[in-house]
Design a protein around this motif. Structure first.
Motif, PDB file in Angstrom:
ATOM      1  N   ASP A 172       0.899  -1.182  -0.105  1.00 14.22           N
ATOM      2  CA  ASP A 172       0.058  -0.196  -0.041  1.00 14.22           C
ATOM      3  C   ASP A 172       0.791   1.203   0.082  1.00 14.22           C
ATOM      4  O   ASP A 172       0.581   2.211  -0.600  1.00 14.22           O
ATOM      5  CB  ASP A 172      -1.070   0.183   1.182  1.00 14.22           C
ATOM      6  N   VAL A 173       2.016   1.256   0.514  1.00  9.90           N
ATOM      7  CA  VAL A 173       3.036   2.439   0.736  1.00  9.90           C
ATOM      8  C   VAL A 173       3.565   2.643  -0.371  1.00  9.90           C
ATOM      9  O   VAL A 173       3.582   3.782  -0.866  1.00  9.90           O
ATOM     10  CB  VAL A 173       3.747   2.118   1.892  1.00  9.90           C
ATOM     11  N   ILE A 174       3.876   1.559  -1.038  1.00 10.88           N
ATOM     12  CA  ILE A 174       4.676   1.477  -2.506  1.00 10.88           C
ATOM     13  C   ILE A 174       3.463   2.275  -3.486  1.00 10.88           C
ATOM     14  O   ILE A 174       3.951   2.991  -4.254  1.00 10.88           O
ATOM     15  CB  ILE A 174       5.097   0.356  -3.141  1.00 10.88           C
ATOM     16  N   GLU A 175       2.285   1.832  -3.455  1.00 16.38           N
ATOM     17  CA  GLU A 175       1.461   2.109  -4.413  1.00 16.38           C
ATOM     18  C   GLU A 175       0.784   3.678  -4.051  1.00 16.38           C
ATOM     19  O   GLU A 175       0.693   4.526  -4.983  1.00 16.38           O
ATOM     20  CB  GLU A 175       0.265   1.424  -4.159  1.00 16.38           C
ATOM     21  N   SER A 176       1.406   4.312  -2.915  1.00 14.76           N
ATOM     22  CA  SER A 176       0.863   5.612  -2.468  1.00 14.76           C
ATOM     23  C   SER A 176       1.878   6.414  -3.089  1.00 14.76           C
ATOM     24  O   SER A 176       1.563   7.748  -3.276  1.00 14.76           O
ATOM     25  CB  SER A 176       0.884   5.532  -0.969  1.00 14.76           C
ATOM     26  N   GLY A 177       2.998   5.998  -3.488  1.00 16.53           N
ATOM     27  CA  GLY A 177       4.006   6.954  -4.096  1.00 16.53           C
ATOM     28  C   GLY A 177       5.026   7.796  -2.925  1.00 16.53           C
ATOM     29  O   GLY A 177       5.989   8.471  -3.385  1.00 16.53           O
ATOM     30  N   TRP A 178       4.188   7.893  -1.825  1.00 15.48           N
ATOM     31  CA  TRP A 178       5.060   8.195  -0.996  1.00 15.48           C
ATOM     32  C   TRP A 178       5.849   7.324   0.299  1.00 15.48           C
ATOM     33  O   TRP A 178       5.088   6.784   1.029  1.00 15.48           O
ATOM     34  CB  TRP A 178       4.429   9.187   0.054  1.00 15.48           C
ATOM     35  N   ILE A 179       7.271   7.112  -0.007  1.00 19.49           N
ATOM     36  CA  ILE A 179       7.690   5.774   0.871  1.00 19.49           C
ATOM     37  C   ILE A 179       8.679   6.229   2.052  1.00 19.49           C
ATOM     38  O   ILE A 179       9.173   5.768   2.661  1.00 19.49           O
ATOM     39  CB  ILE A 179       8.478   4.887  -0.138  1.00 19.49           C
ATOM     40  N   ALA A 180       9.259   7.482   2.041  1.00 18.83           N
ATOM     41  CA  ALA A 180       9.896   8.331   2.905  1.00 18.83           C
ATOM     42  C   ALA A 180       9.089   8.462   4.105  1.00 18.83           C
ATOM     43  O   ALA A 180       7.981   8.062   4.222  1.00 18.83           O
ATOM     44  CB  ALA A 180      10.541   9.222   2.390  1.00 18.83           C
ATOM     45  N   GLN A 181       9.717   9.153   5.333  1.00 16.97           N
ATOM     46  CA  GLN A 181       8.961   9.616   6.369  1.00 16.97           C
ATOM     47  C   GLN A 181       7.902  10.553   6.006  1.00 16.97           C
ATOM     48  O   GLN A 181       8.032  11.342   5.392  1.00 16.97           O
ATOM     49  CB  GLN A 181      10.126  10.359   7.188  1.00 16.97           C
ATOM     50  N   GLY A 182       6.545   9.918   6.288  1.00 15.64           N
ATOM     51  CA  GLY A 182       5.426  10.589   5.890  1.00 15.64           C
ATOM     52  C   GLY A 182       4.217  10.200   7.020  1.00 15.64           C
ATOM     53  O   GLY A 182       4.225  10.107   8.119  1.00 15.64           O
ATOM     54  N   PRO A 183       3.142  10.048   6.378  1.00 10.17           N
ATOM     55  CA  PRO A 183       1.838   9.650   6.919  1.00 10.17           C
ATOM     56  C   PRO A 183       2.086   8.440   7.841  1.00 10.17           C
ATOM     57  O   PRO A 183       1.337   8.518   8.903  1.00 10.17           O
ATOM     58  CB  PRO A 183       0.622   9.954   6.068  1.00 10.17           C
ATOM     59  N   ARG A 184       2.678   7.391   7.461  1.00 18.00           N
ATOM     60  CA  ARG A 184       2.718   6.198   8.042  1.00 18.00           C
ATOM     61  C   ARG A 184       3.588   6.348   9.291  1.00 18.00           C
ATOM     62  O   ARG A 184       3.313   5.971  10.366  1.00 18.00           O
ATOM     63  CB  ARG A 184       3.070   5.038   7.283  1.00 18.00           C
ATOM     64  N   VAL A 185       4.427   7.019   9.274  1.00 15.40           N
ATOM     65  CA  VAL A 185       5.226   7.369  10.346  1.00 15.40           C
ATOM     66  C   VAL A 185       4.602   8.113  11.535  1.00 15.40           C
ATOM     67  O   VAL A 185       4.641   7.619  12.737  1.00 15.40           O
ATOM     68  CB  VAL A 185       6.572   8.133  10.045  1.00 15.40           C
ATOM     69  N   ALA A 186       3.774   9.231  11.034  1.00 13.38           N
ATOM     70  CA  ALA A 186       3.238   9.810  12.012  1.00 13.38           C
ATOM     71  C   ALA A 186       2.012   8.979  12.505  1.00 13.38           C
ATOM     72  O   ALA A 186       1.782   9.073  13.905  1.00 13.38           O
ATOM     73  CB  ALA A 186       2.441  11.158  11.282  1.00 13.38           C
ATOM     74  N   GLU A 187       1.566   8.266  11.845  1.00 10.44           N
ATOM     75  CA  GLU A 187       0.252   7.184  12.505  1.00 10.44           C
ATOM     76  C   GLU A 187       0.971   6.339  13.652  1.00 10.44           C
ATOM     77  O   GLU A 187       0.556   5.944  14.674  1.00 10.44           O
ATOM     78  CB  GLU A 187      -0.384   6.507  11.385  1.00 10.44           C
ATOM     79  N   PHE A 188       2.102   5.697  13.017  1.00  8.09           N
ATOM     80  CA  PHE A 188       2.707   4.735  13.998  1.00  8.09           C
ATOM     81  C   PHE A 188       3.337   5.450  15.344  1.00  8.09           C
ATOM     82  O   PHE A 188       3.133   4.807  16.224  1.00  8.09           O
ATOM     83  CB  PHE A 188       3.936   4.095  13.256  1.00  8.09           C
ATOM     84  N   GLU A 189       3.392   6.644  15.254  1.00  9.60           N
ATOM     85  CA  GLU A 189       4.075   7.594  16.403  1.00  9.60           C
ATOM     86  C   GLU A 189       2.891   7.649  17.426  1.00  9.60           C
ATOM     87  O   GLU A 189       2.965   7.352  18.472  1.00  9.60           O
ATOM     88  CB  GLU A 189       4.689   8.978  16.003  1.00  9.60           C
ATOM     89  N   THR A 190       1.741   8.042  16.655  1.00 10.06           N
ATOM     90  CA  THR A 190       0.446   8.162  17.484  1.00 10.06           C
ATOM     91  C   THR A 190       0.073   6.915  18.372  1.00 10.06           C
ATOM     92  O   THR A 190      -0.192   6.950  19.429  1.00 10.06           O
ATOM     93  CB  THR A 190      -0.761   8.625  16.767  1.00 10.06           C
ATOM     94  N   ARG A 191       0.168   5.757  17.321  1.00 12.89           N
ATOM     95  CA  ARG A 191      -0.536   4.551  17.964  1.00 12.89           C
ATOM     96  C   ARG A 191       0.783   4.087  19.146  1.00 12.89           C
ATOM     97  O   ARG A 191       0.170   3.307  20.104  1.00 12.89           O
ATOM     98  CB  ARG A 191      -0.530   3.410  16.775  1.00 12.89           C
TER      99      ARG A 191
END
Length: 377
Positions: free
Chosen positions: A24-43
């Motif tokens: 899913d991340v690869i398909e999003s086109g944004w693989i560096a530090q971004g929204p998934r990192v922010a979500e991981f931090e929150t969780r």
């Protein structure tokens, strides 16, 4: 002749969900530090009941940032256990401070309020307490030594995700805690780490420092059609986590409770099966604590018919990959020249402990294969 099937000391618990998350991340086109990192931090912050979580490239980076944001200075003393992976002692040296080695409790392998107090100096500005192998350290007792003296308490919870002391997760009672997501840990992102703290100013600075000290994050620049001009506020580092890693971490968080439960069942089986073996002591929960048993280690004493080294050899001959126990940093060339107090317990545990296979997918047959070698050796 039947080939011996190798039994590893550990293996990560990864599956189709992690594969899908990375896709899913690869398909999003944004693989560096971004929204998934922010979500991981929150969780992750919610998991450990802390206000701020800052994801970084590895736990050593988190330890380094902890020293920087706590303003540990050249010439300061930082109390650390020698009985720990060398990164614990390395971190103070990155900022020009001196690691001062404290001995550990003979049962848990952790530093205690007493062993720390024995080595405090007028220059001590920080203490790094380790939850060794996932065994909870007495952070409340250690804090009682540090807080009145204005000493920053850093908890090296690299192994501690899912462990608890009383009703609280590890990390919550320290000024700063750091965590590892190396493949040997319960939660893995391949490599990766986290810094957690309730101090907003420390978290804000750590976020900037992990991105070269930039005033505007890479994610903020990416979200803007006309990217704002950034400034480099101080000399920083490249300690970023990627969204690829964070996506794996998010899935892993959902597995944590199940992994802790399974590991505790397996640890209990080891403890029961080895309880009557002369000269063998199993690691166990400390008083008031609940370990995730990230590592399951035994101490082999003179009462056993074989030495630790001989037992390792017997296990290896049976295709079982065990490991020597935790290293003593003061014995290695990088830190061998440092003065230190008596480290009798550290040296005994380093010489007499070994880590047995323990991982989520391990079967009872696997476990009793290990037990059988120990019992007949």
């Amino acid at each position: 002749m039947t080939a011996v099937t190798r039994l590893n000391v550990m293996q990560p618990n990864l599956g189709e969900e992690e594969i899908a998350a990375v896709a899913d991340v690869i398909e999003s086109g944004w693989i560096a530090q971004g929204p998934r990192v922010a979500e991981f931090e929150t969780r992750f912050a919610a998991l450990v009941d802390t206000r701020n979580a800052v994801a970084v490239s590895n736990c050593t980076a988190a330890l380094h940032l902890a020293m920087v944001v706590a303003r540990v200075q050249p010439g300061d003393d930082v109390v650390v256990p020698s009985f720990s992976f060398v990164a614990t002692a390395n971190a103070p040296t990155y900022v020009g401070a001196r690691p001062v080695f404290a001995d550990v409790d003979p049962v848990t392998g952790n530093v205690t309020a007493e062993t720390i107090e024995n080595v405090l100096t007028p220059k001590t500005t920080a203490v790094i307490a380790v939850d060794q192998g996932g065994i909870p350290a007495d952070i409340a007792g250690i804090r009682a030594v540090c807080e009145p003296r204005g000493i920053t308490l850093v908890e090296d919870a690299a192994c501690g995700a899912g462990s608890r002391l009383g009703n609280r997760p590890m990390g919550v009672s320290a000024d700063i805690a750091v965590w590892s997501f190396h493949p040997r840990k319960l939660l893995t992102t391949g490599e990766g780490g986290m810094l957690t703290t309730n101090r907003q100013d420390w978290a804000d600075r750590a976020r900037k420092l992990r991105e070269h000290g930039m005033s505007v994050s890479a994610a903020q620049r990416h979200q803007s059609v006309l990217a704002p001009a950034e400034q480099y506020l101080e000399v920083g580092f490249n300690y970023r986590m990627t969204d690829l890693q964070a996506a794996v971490g998010i899935v892993q968080l959902g597995r944590l409770a199940e992994m802790v439960t399974r590991r505790r069942v397996l640890a209990g089986m080891y403890q029961d099966a080895l309880a009557d073996v002369p000269g063998v002591r199993c690691v166990a929960d400390p008083a008031g604590g609940r370990s995730n048993f990230q590592s399951f280690w035994i101490e082999v004493s003179a009462g056993h018919r074989n030495s630790r080294e001989e037992l390792l050899g017997e296990l290896a001959s049976a295709g079982i990959s065990a490991r020597r126990g935790i290293m003593a940093a003061h014995r290695h060339p990088a830190h061998a020249g440092r003065d230190h107090a008596d480290l009798t317990v550290t040296e005994r545990l380093t010489d007499s402990t070994l880590i047995l296979p323990l991982f989520h997918q391990m079967t009872s047959d696997d476990l009793f294969r290990v037990v059988d070698v120990i019992r007949r050796s």
